[in-house]
Design a protein around this motif. Structure first.
Motif, short mmCIF file in Angstrom:
data_model
loop_
_atom_site.label_atom_id
_atom_site.label_comp_id
_atom_site.label_asym_id
_atom_site.label_seq_id
_atom_site.Cartn_x
_atom_site.Cartn_y
_atom_site.Cartn_z
N LEU A 117 12.42 16.37 -24.48
CA LEU A 117 11.74 17.59 -24.88
C LEU A 117 12.78 18.70 -24.90
O LEU A 117 13.26 19.14 -23.85
CB LEU A 117 10.62 17.93 -23.89
N ALA A 118 13.15 19.14 -26.09
CA ALA A 118 14.23 20.12 -26.23
C ALA A 118 13.69 21.53 -26.09
O ALA A 118 12.79 21.94 -26.82
CB ALA A 118 14.91 19.95 -27.59
N GLY A 119 14.24 22.29 -25.13
CA GLY A 119 13.89 23.69 -24.98
C GLY A 119 12.69 23.94 -24.08
O GLY A 119 11.87 23.05 -23.84
N LEU A 120 12.60 25.18 -23.61
CA LEU A 120 11.55 25.54 -22.67
C LEU A 120 10.16 25.53 -23.30
O LEU A 120 9.17 25.19 -22.65
CB LEU A 120 11.84 26.93 -22.08
N ASP A 121 10.06 25.90 -24.57
CA ASP A 121 8.75 25.94 -25.22
C ASP A 121 8.15 24.53 -25.30
O ASP A 121 6.94 24.34 -25.06
CB ASP A 121 8.86 26.54 -26.62
N ALA A 122 8.99 23.55 -25.66
CA ALA A 122 8.50 22.17 -25.74
C ALA A 122 8.05 21.68 -24.37
O ALA A 122 7.04 20.97 -24.24
CB ALA A 122 9.59 21.27 -26.29
N VAL A 123 8.78 22.06 -23.33
CA VAL A 123 8.41 21.66 -21.97
C VAL A 123 7.07 22.29 -21.58
O VAL A 123 6.19 21.62 -21.02
CB VAL A 123 9.51 22.06 -20.97
N GLN A 124 6.90 23.59 -21.89
CA GLN A 124 5.66 24.27 -21.53
C GLN A 124 4.46 23.66 -22.27
O GLN A 124 3.38 23.48 -21.69
CB GLN A 124 5.76 25.77 -21.85
N ARG A 125 4.64 23.31 -23.53
CA ARG A 125 3.54 22.68 -24.27
C ARG A 125 3.16 21.35 -23.64
O ARG A 125 1.98 21.01 -23.52
CB ARG A 125 3.95 22.48 -25.73
N ARG A 126 4.17 20.56 -23.20
CA ARG A 126 3.86 19.28 -22.57
C ARG A 126 3.16 19.48 -21.23
O ARG A 126 2.25 18.72 -20.89
CB ARG A 126 5.15 18.47 -22.39
N LEU A 127 3.60 20.48 -20.46
CA LEU A 127 2.95 20.77 -19.19
C LEU A 127 1.48 21.12 -19.39
O LEU A 127 0.60 20.68 -18.63
CB LEU A 127 3.67 21.90 -18.46
N GLU A 128 1.20 21.91 -20.41
CA GLU A 128 -0.19 22.29 -20.69
C GLU A 128 -1.01 21.06 -21.08
O GLU A 128 -2.17 20.93 -20.69
CB GLU A 128 -0.21 23.34 -21.79
N ARG A 129 -0.41 20.16 -21.85
CA ARG A 129 -1.13 18.96 -22.25
C ARG A 129 -1.40 18.05 -21.06
O ARG A 129 -2.49 17.51 -20.90
CB ARG A 129 -0.33 18.19 -23.31
N ALA A 154 2.17 31.05 -15.86
CA ALA A 154 1.89 29.81 -16.56
C ALA A 154 1.45 28.73 -15.57
O ALA A 154 0.51 27.96 -15.85
CB ALA A 154 3.13 29.36 -17.33
N ALA A 155 2.11 28.64 -14.42
CA ALA A 155 1.76 27.64 -13.41
C ALA A 155 0.35 27.87 -12.88
O ALA A 155 -0.43 26.92 -12.72
CB ALA A 155 2.77 27.67 -12.27
N GLU A 156 0.01 29.13 -12.62
CA GLU A 156 -1.32 29.44 -12.11
C GLU A 156 -2.40 29.10 -13.14
O GLU A 156 -3.47 28.60 -12.78
CB GLU A 156 -1.39 30.92 -11.73
N ARG A 157 -2.10 29.34 -14.41
CA ARG A 157 -3.06 29.01 -15.47
C ARG A 157 -3.28 27.51 -15.55
O ARG A 157 -4.42 27.03 -15.62
CB ARG A 157 -2.54 29.55 -16.80
N ASN A 158 -2.20 26.74 -15.51
CA ASN A 158 -2.33 25.28 -15.54
C ASN A 158 -3.03 24.75 -14.29
O ASN A 158 -3.85 23.82 -14.36
CB ASN A 158 -0.96 24.63 -15.68
N ASP A 159 -2.71 25.34 -13.13
CA ASP A 159 -3.34 24.91 -11.89
C ASP A 159 -4.85 25.09 -11.95
O ASP A 159 -5.61 24.23 -11.49
CB ASP A 159 -2.78 25.71 -10.70
N ALA A 160 -5.30 26.22 -12.49
CA ALA A 160 -6.74 26.50 -12.57
C ALA A 160 -7.44 25.44 -13.40
O ALA A 160 -8.55 24.97 -13.05
CB ALA A 160 -6.97 27.88 -13.15
N LEU A 161 -6.82 25.02 -14.50
CA LEU A 161 -7.41 23.97 -15.34
C LEU A 161 -7.52 22.66 -14.57
O LEU A 161 -8.53 21.95 -14.65
CB LEU A 161 -6.55 23.76 -16.59
N VAL A 162 -6.46 22.33 -13.82
CA VAL A 162 -6.42 21.06 -13.09
C VAL A 162 -7.40 21.06 -11.93
O VAL A 162 -8.22 20.14 -11.76
CB VAL A 162 -4.98 20.79 -12.60
N LEU A 163 -7.34 22.11 -11.10
CA LEU A 163 -8.20 22.17 -9.92
C LEU A 163 -9.66 22.25 -10.30
O LEU A 163 -10.53 21.74 -9.59
CB LEU A 163 -7.81 23.37 -9.05
N GLY A 164 -9.94 22.90 -11.43
CA GLY A 164 -11.33 23.03 -11.89
C GLY A 164 -11.98 21.69 -12.18
O GLY A 164 -13.21 21.59 -12.19
#
Length: 325
Positions: A117-129, A154-164
């Motif tokens: 995954l090249a670059g930070l944007d690609a990493v963030q998209r994968r983390l969200e997925r 970004a981490a807090e947003r992803n955490d809320a989705l997961v914990l929910g």
């Protein structure tokens, strides 16, 4: 304590006995403790090796302890140095694995179970997925100290989705984030949502593990902007899970009560710790502080509980590490 400091319970007992009764020799120590002289000799050898006990200059055949506060600091220094060496070895092994995987995935046909995954944007998209797809747990290493506001958001947003969705989250950060308001606020939000957060002195590198089937690790641990490797092969995931669990077992929980991270002992508590570290008994320390011995024991019991220690000796070590003594 016996695991982290290589001290056994009898070692601690011998140390405390020498501290209280420096006039005793080996045979007298053994008789008083009701153990074989060879066992006491082994304890003294370990204490000598740790520079907690030394031969008396005044009386041959007798022993004297190193100043308790200095001895505690020496133990902490040795413990910390060993911890850093262990983490560096683990980091070297993990980074070597990452380099091998990066090389394997850089040719015309990527290695099975490895995606770049090249670059930070690609990493963030994968983390969200991955946050949307997670079903059981998300395990994270958060090295690098205080995190940027954007990363925490970004981490807090992803955490809320997961914990929910009832997915477990366990995160390990560095001890120094306890002093960073932004990262501390994030960790409190994670705890409030049902997640878990612990800290250690050092971490190998950034890592996210999802459901023990997928992992993200940086292509270059020294430069996260290059992107990450997405791993899914079981043979790659298993050692990373083992690494996380080992670090988790050694990490210190961040309590749900914000006062725990910022607790400052009272002057009376500091004075009591200092007197006990100098070798005073409960009674003599209480006399110095003009309180009853019962009150001194109650204060010490409260400090031992607050420090999460199993003995006075371990409480002294932890208090010294926190700068309370």
């Amino acid at each position: 304590m016996s695991v982290t400091l290589d001290l056994e319970e009898l070692d601690q007992t011998v140390y405390e006995e020498v501290l209280a009764r420096p006039e005793l020799g080996l045979a007298e120590l053994a008789a008083r403790l009701g153990v074989e002289p060879d066992r006491v000799r082994d304890c003294l050898d370990r204490l000598f090796a740790l520079r907690l006990v030394q031969a008396s200059f005044e009386t041959p055949g007798r022993f004297t302890v190193v100043d308790p506060v200095l001895g505690m600091q020496r133990l902490l220094d040795q413990q910390y140095e060993e911890l850093v060496r262990r983490h560096r070895r683990a980091a070297g092994h993990q980074q070597a694995l990452v380099r091998i995987l990066a090389g394997a995935g850089s040719g015309g046909s990527p290695a099975e179970g490895v995606e770049r995954l090249a670059g930070l944007d690609a990493v963030q998209r994968r983390l969200e997925r991955l946050a949307l797809e997670a079903r059981s747990e998300v395990l994270t290493f958060m090295p690098g100290g205080p995190q940027s506001p954007a990363a925490l958001e970004a981490a807090e947003r992803n955490d809320a989705l997961v914990l929910g969705r009832g997915v477990a989250i366990r995160t390990i950060g560095l001890d120094l984030v306890r002093e960073d308001p932004g990262t501390l606020r994030y960790s409190r939000a994670l705890l409030a949502g049902g997640g878990a957060f612990r800290t250690v002195a050092a971490l190998p590198t950034r890592m996210v593990l999802v459901d023990r089937t997928h992992a993200l690790v940086p292509i270059d641990p020294a430069d996260s902007r290059q992107g990450a490797l997405s791993l899914s092969a079981p043979g790659m995931i298993a050692p990373l899970v083992a690494l996380f669990e080992r670090e988790w077992g050694a990490a210190v929980p961040l309590g749900a009560d914000p006062s725990e991270a910022v607790y400052v002992p009272t002057e009376q508590e500091r004075s009591l710790l200092g007197l006990l570290a100098e070798g005073h008994t409960d009674e003599s320390a209480a006399g110095q502080l003009h309180i009853s011995a019962r009150t001194a024991r109650r204060i010490m019991a409260s400090l031992i509980e607050r420090l999460g220690a199993r003995s006075r000796f371990e409480a002294g070590l932890r208090a010294a590490r926190l700068g309370w003594v």
